[in-house]
Design a protein around this motif. Structure first.
Motif, PDB file in Angstrom:
ATOM      1  N   LYS A 176      -3.772   0.043  -3.449  1.00  0.00           N
ATOM      2  CA  LYS A 176      -4.626   0.305  -2.295  1.00  0.00           C
ATOM      3  C   LYS A 176      -5.823  -0.652  -2.214  1.00  0.00           C
ATOM      4  CE  LYS A 176      -2.147   3.961  -1.213  1.00  0.00           C
ATOM      5  NZ  LYS A 176      -2.503   5.312  -1.597  1.00  0.00           N
ATOM      6  N   GLY A 177      -5.892  -1.609  -3.137  1.00  0.00           N
ATOM      7  CA  GLY A 177      -7.002  -2.568  -3.105  1.00  0.00           C
ATOM      8  C   GLY A 177      -7.012  -3.404  -1.839  1.00  0.00           C
ATOM      9  N   ARG A 190       0.817  -1.218   0.000  1.00  0.00           N
ATOM     10  CA  ARG A 190       0.000   0.000   0.000  1.00  0.00           C
ATOM     11  C   ARG A 190       0.850   1.268   0.000  1.00  0.00           C
ATOM     12  NH1 ARG A 190      -5.271   0.152   1.402  1.00  0.00           N
ATOM     13  NH2 ARG A 190      -4.781   2.142   2.375  1.00  0.00           N
ATOM     14  N   PRO A 200     -12.562  -6.861  -1.127  1.00  0.00           N
ATOM     15  CA  PRO A 200     -11.427  -7.339  -1.932  1.00  0.00           C
ATOM     16  C   PRO A 200     -10.796  -8.594  -1.317  1.00  0.00           C
ATOM     17  CG  PRO A 200     -11.346  -4.954  -1.744  1.00  0.00           C
ATOM     18  CD  PRO A 200     -12.453  -5.425  -0.813  1.00  0.00           C
ATOM     19  N   CYS A 255       0.188  -8.552   4.955  1.00  0.00           N
ATOM     20  CA  CYS A 255       0.538  -7.821   6.175  1.00  0.00           C
ATOM     21  C   CYS A 255       1.451  -8.649   7.062  1.00  0.00           C
ATOM     22  CB  CYS A 255      -0.704  -7.414   6.951  1.00  0.00           C
ATOM     23  SG  CYS A 255      -1.568  -8.784   7.751  1.00  0.00           S
ATOM     24  N   TYR A 259     -15.377  -2.630   2.567  1.00  0.00           N
ATOM     25  CA  TYR A 259     -13.981  -2.604   3.027  1.00  0.00           C
ATOM     26  C   TYR A 259     -13.351  -3.998   3.037  1.00  0.00           C
ATOM     27  CZ  TYR A 259     -10.080  -0.632   5.735  1.00  0.00           C
ATOM     28  OH  TYR A 259      -8.852  -0.191   6.161  1.00  0.00           O
ATOM     29  N   CYS A 260     -14.109  -5.001   3.418  1.00  0.00           N
ATOM     30  CA  CYS A 260     -13.553  -6.362   3.504  1.00  0.00           C
ATOM     31  C   CYS A 260     -13.570  -7.082   2.168  1.00  0.00           C
ATOM     32  CB  CYS A 260     -14.353  -7.200   4.502  1.00  0.00           C
ATOM     33  SG  CYS A 260     -15.999  -7.658   3.877  1.00  0.00           S
ATOM     34  N   LYS A 283      -6.835  -4.088   1.873  1.00  0.00           N
ATOM     35  CA  LYS A 283      -7.088  -3.139   2.962  1.00  0.00           C
ATOM     36  C   LYS A 283      -6.388  -3.545   4.253  1.00  0.00           C
ATOM     37  CE  LYS A 283      -9.864  -0.807   0.388  1.00  0.00           C
ATOM     38  NZ  LYS A 283      -9.054  -0.095  -0.573  1.00  0.00           N
ATOM     39  N   TYR A 284      -6.119  -2.546   5.089  1.00  0.00           N
ATOM     40  CA  TYR A 284      -5.611  -2.812   6.433  1.00  0.00           C
ATOM     41  C   TYR A 284      -6.793  -3.009   7.371  1.00  0.00           C
ATOM     42  CZ  TYR A 284      -3.885  -2.130  11.154  1.00  0.00           C
ATOM     43  OH  TYR A 284      -3.622  -2.308  12.487  1.00  0.00           O
ATOM     44  N   GLY A 285      -6.820  -4.139   8.064  1.00  0.00           N
ATOM     45  CA  GLY A 285      -7.865  -4.337   9.066  1.00  0.00           C
ATOM     46  C   GLY A 285      -7.298  -4.768  10.390  1.00  0.00           C
ATOM     47  N   CYS A 286      -6.008  -5.160  10.387  1.00  0.00           N
ATOM     48  CA  CYS A 286      -5.412  -5.601  11.656  1.00  0.00           C
ATOM     49  C   CYS A 286      -3.883  -5.637  11.617  1.00  0.00           C
ATOM     50  CB  CYS A 286      -5.939  -6.972  12.070  1.00  0.00           C
ATOM     51  SG  CYS A 286      -5.384  -8.337  11.013  1.00  0.00           S
ATOM     52  N   SER A 304      -8.492  -8.907   5.546  1.00  0.00           N
ATOM     53  CA  SER A 304      -8.954  -7.941   4.541  1.00  0.00           C
ATOM     54  C   SER A 304      -7.849  -7.571   3.553  1.00  0.00           C
ATOM     55  CB  SER A 304      -9.548  -6.694   5.194  1.00  0.00           C
ATOM     56  OG  SER A 304      -8.634  -6.094   6.049  1.00  0.00           O
TER      57      SER A 304
END
Ligand code: FES
Ligand code: FES
Lengths: 656, 133
Positions: free
Chosen positions: B9-10, B3, B82, B35, B79-80, B12-15, B22
């Motif tokens: 940017k597809g 990212r 992708p 991640c 948001y989740c 996503k950051y979720g944790c 995500s």
């Protein structure tokens, strides 16, 4: 026509607020009126241009036709010419419901293509020049503050790090990448001052709630009665997108980008904190990755502004998941007490006392609620809470003398509204007692509800789920059906679930997760008066069902010595695929009103109630703490310091 | 990395903890979570695909799973999604490699969080998307 999100516009006063399942209700008539005015202007413009009477024109899919000459023009091509040069008062005739072509038909989301191709932009996807990744090292207890930083210079010299600065909520780090921010946050050695609730844990909070619970008045002397009490622990309203914001604060102006549901309030707060006029602060509202009440507050926006102001550079500030659960807002713990007396086939009295840790409503409540609130008795700190409670809570059954009262305990946690606010807890407690009453009075739970329902709309949704969900069907031991009902926002909904509490299901093994009972099937009937988009409405019910399942079975926060123990989704057990039902049916009741009711939050209370009632019937034990697994900590808590955990490096081992 | 430096940017950051899923993308056709993989563990020959690279490169035609997501109107906040789509494709392929179509047991192995709770529509869409894969 594209409808976009407006920047904060103070002239809109209380009308720029997303919450209370109010958007469709408050926008339905204004949007139709605006559209009708625009259409009549466009028709007039075409008529003038072509020198023909307006009545000779027809419109199809945004294109104006003149049959005799075969001329056509799209709305878009006439838009500039149709614009009004002066403000004038106009009257329009709104279409009769019988002429609706779109309202009431299933419509797909307009942002779906962007979402599935990864192009939908959330705050952290925006490219604002020089707004570098920024994260915050946070205290070991809620609302702790920085006393001193031991190694500021060393951390500042770490790879990629551009700035390290102490702010009111911790120590902020700005770097080239978020990965470098995480490393720097973890390397910081900080001495902390205590926080606001350091001595509080689940048990101490509960003791305070019980002590503050308002008394039940009806003495259980001459009638038969049921007394029940329930505990609902803290629950996080954390969304999948963590708190985040971009801020660029200059000497005499500021610009902010964030997902915000109460942007005017945030803009004013920022202006005050910077000592700038409101007009110097631009607040751009960005589509959020979920909110559930979280984005009513601008917590990340305030932090981003503070950092940017202090270091004089733009920042792209993001909370770590662990921050978001431990230091983000939560739905407060509450304690419910109910007494119902009954005699001769009737419920004579029904008393419910709801005692909760104070809920922060300082974002304001939007016009609908605030206007009504002014007419209600004003009472100190809990003014807004009392208002929300008394406006949102009612008992849908004819239960004789009924009272529902709220009392709050002032404890300084980070709190806020979570989807459906008080209703999930209040309704769940009530519906569990309704099942108990039915049993004591020898009635079937569905028939009992039906006979006491206050009106036919309520009864119709019950009948729908009873029939479509095959209420009363034979089920194996350890399985049961559960029913929950809720009315709010001028809408009502019934949820019928089937729950499997058999050992083979309860004891399923999932790595780093909890399983427990499973809701295998759900049947939902929803009446919103006038359904605008049934497809979206069904999605809202499916979504609320997932919330209700989590709140009933697995999802809660454990407070220990002033901090939530939860730090990730493998601790805070929101519903996941392995606990989701494999069969869901949502029935939208036909229109029966000229106005739509609200629905975004509606389904949560009824779903939670249905899950809890199903569990009680399957296990023959009424749960008194929800979620049912709150008593067992299903994970190893992360350390408090550093405030965020290390990033794992073994991701490839789990590739599939 | 993906990212902030590559600019994709597809995912996503979720944790950032290999938990929410995500950020799910593909490495050599398998689902993984960037991640939780340091760049040092990626070989020069590895092929990484994010949601941005899923549609047909020449025609721009959507992957059948993306199309199924549209047909079933799965996304709420989106948001989740992708990550959900990338995980679903890999799960369908994994099931097939094991000689069967995606089953309830396979669905229960998907760990992706959808905080908007779209799980049921995801199940419907994955089955429909799989039928066209
Ligand atoms: S961001 Fe959650 S798994 Fe990667
Ligand atoms: S659609 Fe919002 S998190 Fe899944």
């Amino acid at each position: 026509m594209h409808v976009t999100l407006a920047d904060a516009r103070p002239e809109l006063l209380l009308n720029q607020l997303t919450g209370g399942s109010n958007s469709v209700r408050s926008l339905y008539t204004p949007v139709r009126t605006a559209a009708a005015i625009a259409k009549s202007r466009l028709l007039q413009t075409a008529a003038t241009k072509w020198g023909v009477p307006t009545s000779s024109l027809t419109v199809k899919a945004g294109v104006i036709h003149h049959a005799q000459t075969g001329r056509t023009a799209s709305y878009g091509s006439l838009a500039v010419a149709a614009r009004s040069k002066k403000v004038e008062q106009v009257a329009v005739h709104l279409k009769d419901a019988s002429e609706f072509k779109v309202v009431g038909t299933p419509q797909k989301r307009i942002d779906a293509l962007a979402a599935v191709t990864g192009k939908k932009q959330f705050t952290m996807d925006l490219d604002v020049p020089n707004a570098l990744p920024t994260m915050v090292c946070r205290p070991p207890t809620i609302k702790g503050t920085v006393k001193s930083v031991q190694n500021l210079a060393q951390v500042k010299a770490m790879p990629g790090v551009t700035d390290v600065v102490t702010i009111s909520t911790g120590v902020a780090v700005r770097a080239q990448t978020f990965g470098q921010c995480i490393d720097a946050v973890r390397a910081l050695q900080v001495t902390w001052n205590g926080g606001s609730v350091d001595k509080e844990s689940d048990a101490t909070v509960l003791a305070k709630l019980k002590a503050a619970s308002l008394p039940l008045i009806v003495p259980p002397l001459l009638t038969k009665y049921i007394d029940a009490e329930f505990v609902f622990p803290f629950a996080s309203n954390t969304a999948l997108e963590t708190n985040c914001a971009i801020a660029d604060v200059r000497a005499d102006s500021a610009e902010v980008w964030a997902g915000l549901k109460s942007p005017i309030d945030v803009q004013e707060e920022i202006a005050t904190s910077l000592g700038m006029p409101v007009t110097a602060v631009k607040v751009h509202v960005i589509t959020g990755g979920g909110s559930f009440g979280r984005k009513l507050f601008g917590d990340a926006a305030y932090e981003a502004v503070e950092v940017s102001h202090k270091i004089g550079k733009p920042v792209k500030l993001m909370w770590h998941r662990t921050d978001d659960i431990r230091h983000g807002r939560a739905h407060p713990m509450c304690y419910a007490k109910i007494r119902a007396t009954y005699a001769a086939g009737n419920v004579v009295t029904y008393e419910q006392r709801h005692t909760s840790v104070f809920t922060d409503f300082t974002h304001g409540l939007g016009e609908a609620l605030t206007a009504t609130a002014s007419k209600l008795p004003v009472g100190g700190l809990g003014f807004f809470s009392e208002t929300v409670f008394s406006l949102s809570q009612s008992v849908p059954y004819n239960f004789g003398v009924t009272t529902q009262l709220l009392n709050e305990v002032q404890l300084d946690f980070h709190t806020g509204s979570m989807r459906n606010v008080y209703s999930p807890n209040v309704t769940c407690a009530r519906e569990l007692v309704v099942d108990q009453l039915a049993a004591k009075m020898g009635k079937d739970p569905m028939a009992f509800r039906r006979s006491f329902m206050k009106n036919d709309r309520f009864r119709a949704v019950l009948d729908k789920v009873a029939q479509a969900g095959d209420w009363g069907k034979a089920m194996p031991a350890g399985m049961a059906q559960g029913i929950g009902f809720h009315a709010e926002y001028k809408s009502c909904v019934a949820v019928l679930v089937e729950i499997d509490c058999r050992p083979a299901t309860v004891n399923r093994k999932v790595r780093d997760g909890v399983t427990g009972p499973r809701i295998t099937k759900a049947t939902i009937a929803v009446d919103v008066g006038l359904p605008i988009n049934p497809l979206g409405l069904q999605a809202q019910m499916i979504s609320a069902l997932s919330d209700g399942i989590g709140l009933g079975l697995t999802q809660s926060i454990h407070i220990k010595d002033g901090l939530p123990l939860e730090g990730s989704w493998d601790h805070y057990f929101y519903t996941r695929q392995w606990n989701a039902p494999t069969d869901v049916q949502v029935f939208v009741m036909p229109a029966n009103s000229a106005d739509p009711g609200g629905a975004g939050e509606l389904g949560v209370a009824a779903s939670l109630a249905a899950v809890a009632c199903g569990y009680a019937r399957a296990t023959k034990t009424m749960p008194t703490t929800l979620p049912i697994n709150h008593g067992t900590l299903g994970f190893e808590p992360l350390p408090r310091t550093p405030s965020i955990p290390d990033s794992p490096t073994d991701g490839l081992d789990y590739a599939f | 990395m993906l990212r902030d430096l590559v600019g994709l940017k597809g995912p996503k950051y979720g944790c950032g903890l290999d938990v929410c899923k995500s950020c799910t993308s593909h490495i050599n056709g398998k689902a993984f979570n960037p991640c939780s993989v340091p760049v040092s563990k990626i070989k020069a020959t590895d092929e990484i695909t994010t949601i941005e690279g899923l549609a047909n490169k020449e025609t721009g035609e959507l992957h059948p799973m993306q199309q199924a997501w549209l047909d079933y109107d799965v996304a709420e906040c989106g948001y989740c999604q992708p990550g959900q789509i990338m995980a679903a494709i890999a799960k369908v392929k994994q099931a097939r490699a094991n000689g069967h179509e995606i089953s309830d047991t396979d669905f229960d192995e998907l760990r992706n969080i959808c905080r908007c709770g779209t799980y049921f529509r995801i199940r419907e869409a994955v089955r429909a998307g799989a039928a066209k894969m």
